[in-house]
Scaffold this motif. Structure first.
Motif, PDB file in Angstrom:
ATOM      1  N   TYR A 100      44.152  32.037  51.758  1.00  0.00           N
ATOM      2  CA  TYR A 100      43.954  33.418  52.187  1.00  0.00           C
ATOM      3  C   TYR A 100      44.574  34.274  50.902  1.00  0.00           C
ATOM      4  CZ  TYR A 100      42.919  32.850  57.097  1.00  0.00           C
ATOM      5  OH  TYR A 100      42.475  32.557  57.976  1.00  0.00           O
ATOM      6  N   ASP A 101      43.981  35.043  50.301  1.00  0.00           N
ATOM      7  CA  ASP A 101      44.487  35.736  48.990  1.00  0.00           C
ATOM      8  C   ASP A 101      45.273  37.003  49.456  1.00  0.00           C
ATOM      9  OD1 ASP A 101      42.855  37.901  49.658  1.00  0.00           O
ATOM     10  OD2 ASP A 101      41.337  37.456  48.105  1.00  0.00           O
ATOM     11  N   ALA A 102      45.782  37.742  48.666  1.00  0.00           N
ATOM     12  CA  ALA A 102      46.799  38.925  48.990  1.00  0.00           C
ATOM     13  C   ALA A 102      46.045  39.873  49.769  1.00  0.00           C
ATOM     14  CB  ALA A 102      47.098  39.405  47.610  1.00  0.00           C
ATOM     15  N   ASN A 103      44.851  39.965  49.816  1.00  0.00           N
ATOM     16  CA  ASN A 103      44.356  40.948  50.790  1.00  0.00           C
ATOM     17  C   ASN A 103      43.767  40.489  52.149  1.00  0.00           C
ATOM     18  OD1 ASN A 103      44.391  43.218  48.825  1.00  0.00           O
ATOM     19  ND2 ASN A 103      42.739  41.984  47.649  1.00  0.00           N
ATOM     20  N   ASN A 104      44.243  39.248  52.261  1.00  0.00           N
ATOM     21  CA  ASN A 104      43.697  38.453  53.630  1.00  0.00           C
ATOM     22  C   ASN A 104      42.302  38.081  53.601  1.00  0.00           C
ATOM     23  OD1 ASN A 104      45.382  37.197  55.489  1.00  0.00           O
ATOM     24  ND2 ASN A 104      44.885  38.884  57.082  1.00  0.00           N
ATOM     25  N   ASN A 105      41.804  38.001  52.355  1.00  0.00           N
ATOM     26  CA  ASN A 105      40.403  37.533  52.388  1.00  0.00           C
ATOM     27  C   ASN A 105      40.625  35.789  51.990  1.00  0.00           C
ATOM     28  OD1 ASN A 105      38.987  39.722  52.591  1.00  0.00           O
ATOM     29  ND2 ASN A 105      39.491  40.259  50.510  1.00  0.00           N
ATOM     30  N   ILE A 106      39.138  35.186  52.380  1.00  0.00           N
ATOM     31  CA  ILE A 106      39.548  33.517  52.089  1.00  0.00           C
ATOM     32  C   ILE A 106      38.655  33.322  50.605  1.00  0.00           C
ATOM     33  CG2 ILE A 106      38.631  31.668  52.732  1.00  0.00           C
ATOM     34  CD1 ILE A 106      38.706  32.375  55.560  1.00  0.00           C
ATOM     35  N   GLU A 107      39.543  32.587  49.855  1.00  0.00           N
ATOM     36  CA  GLU A 107      39.149  32.179  48.555  1.00  0.00           C
ATOM     37  C   GLU A 107      38.543  30.796  48.898  1.00  0.00           C
ATOM     38  OE1 GLU A 107      39.910  32.329  43.962  1.00  0.00           O
ATOM     39  OE2 GLU A 107      41.618  33.061  45.414  1.00  0.00           O
ATOM     40  N   THR A 108      37.577  30.220  48.207  1.00  0.00           N
ATOM     41  CA  THR A 108      37.237  28.777  48.402  1.00  0.00           C
ATOM     42  C   THR A 108      37.420  28.341  46.916  1.00  0.00           C
ATOM     43  OG1 THR A 108      35.610  29.304  50.108  1.00  0.00           O
ATOM     44  CG2 THR A 108      35.377  27.221  48.649  1.00  0.00           C
ATOM     45  N   GLU A 165      46.185  13.246  37.295  1.00  0.00           N
ATOM     46  CA  GLU A 165      45.851  14.354  36.737  1.00  0.00           C
ATOM     47  C   GLU A 165      45.130  15.521  37.946  1.00  0.00           C
ATOM     48  OE1 GLU A 165      42.842  13.412  34.012  1.00  0.00           O
ATOM     49  OE2 GLU A 165      44.270  12.728  32.615  1.00  0.00           O
ATOM     50  N   LEU A 166      45.333  16.659  38.036  1.00  0.00           N
ATOM     51  CA  LEU A 166      44.887  17.455  38.885  1.00  0.00           C
ATOM     52  C   LEU A 166      43.936  18.737  38.375  1.00  0.00           C
ATOM     53  CD1 LEU A 166      48.467  17.967  40.301  1.00  0.00           C
ATOM     54  CD2 LEU A 166      46.570  16.545  41.261  1.00  0.00           C
ATOM     55  N   TYR A 167      42.727  19.043  38.979  1.00  0.00           N
ATOM     56  CA  TYR A 167      41.843  20.199  38.349  1.00  0.00           C
ATOM     57  C   TYR A 167      41.402  21.124  39.450  1.00  0.00           C
ATOM     58  CZ  TYR A 167      41.545  16.802  34.410  1.00  0.00           C
ATOM     59  OH  TYR A 167      41.953  15.886  33.439  1.00  0.00           O
ATOM     60  N   TRP A 168      41.192  22.061  39.090  1.00  0.00           N
ATOM     61  CA  TRP A 168      40.698  23.216  40.097  1.00  0.00           C
ATOM     62  C   TRP A 168      39.584  23.832  39.431  1.00  0.00           C
ATOM     63  CZ3 TRP A 168      43.129  24.337  44.407  1.00  0.00           C
ATOM     64  CH2 TRP A 168      44.210  24.063  44.651  1.00  0.00           C
ATOM     65  N   GLN A 169      38.584  24.064  40.282  1.00  0.00           N
ATOM     66  CA  GLN A 169      37.234  24.765  40.128  1.00  0.00           C
ATOM     67  C   GLN A 169      37.183  26.015  40.881  1.00  0.00           C
ATOM     68  OE1 GLN A 169      33.381  23.485  40.681  1.00  0.00           O
ATOM     69  NE2 GLN A 169      33.020  23.250  38.671  1.00  0.00           N
ATOM     70  N   PRO A 170      36.991  27.136  40.483  1.00  0.00           N
ATOM     71  CA  PRO A 170      37.419  27.697  39.124  1.00  0.00           C
ATOM     72  C   PRO A 170      38.570  27.607  38.951  1.00  0.00           C
ATOM     73  CG  PRO A 170      37.001  29.512  40.803  1.00  0.00           C
ATOM     74  CD  PRO A 170      36.770  28.253  41.699  1.00  0.00           C
TER      75      PRO A 170
END
Length: 146
Positions: A98-106, A130-135
């Motif tokens: 959940y982002d700051a606006n309560n929307n879901i970010e994948t 090692e740890l990686y994120w996308q985006p």
């Protein structure tokens, strides 16, 4: 005779993996515990067994770092979302926050593990290297929130 049995076994394994839909998406270098960021391979999201991903607690993800074991990661965010076995050198997840606006970010999350594992009978553990994120902007979810 032994070498022909070995070849038949390899062929049977390859056929079984193909028939069951197993796909290999190993990033080059993962088997050695380190991947060049330019060579990362994130599997096709449609190949995930849990296609929708999983909503997780940001503070649980923040507990994962270099040196975290597979068992600890499993306890924090569960099994990887692709056809990766417990002996795999990399795990991939589809995580939702959940982002700051309560929307879901994948976000896509990849964990690379060390190459020193010698087997459960020796009480060895796999450790995250090692740890990686996308985006990459999803890396913000690796920080603790209060």
């Amino acid at each position: 005779m032994n070498s022909s049995l070995y070849r038949v076994g390899l062929l049977a394994t390859a056929i079984l993996l193909t028939a069951t839909g197993c796909t290999w998406h190993v990033s080059p270098g993962a088997q050695h515990g380190s991947v060049d960021a330019n060579d990362l391979v994130f599997p096709d999201q449609d190949k995930a067994w849990q296609k929708a991903g999983k909503i997780v607690e940001q503070n649980d993800v923040a507990k994962i770092g270099v040196g975290t074991t597979k068992n600890e990661i499993y306890q924090l965010i569960g099994t990887p979302h692709f056809q990766e076995g417990f002996n795999a050198r990399e795990w991939d997840y589809i995580l939702k926050f959940y982002d700051a606006n309560n929307n879901i970010e994948t976000c896509r999350y990849k964990i690379i593990f060390d190459d020193s594992y010698e087997g459960i009978l020796r009480k060895d553990e796999f450790f995250a290297t090692e740890l990686y994120w996308q985006p990459e902007s999803c890396a913000k979810y690796s920080q603790y929130v209060r």
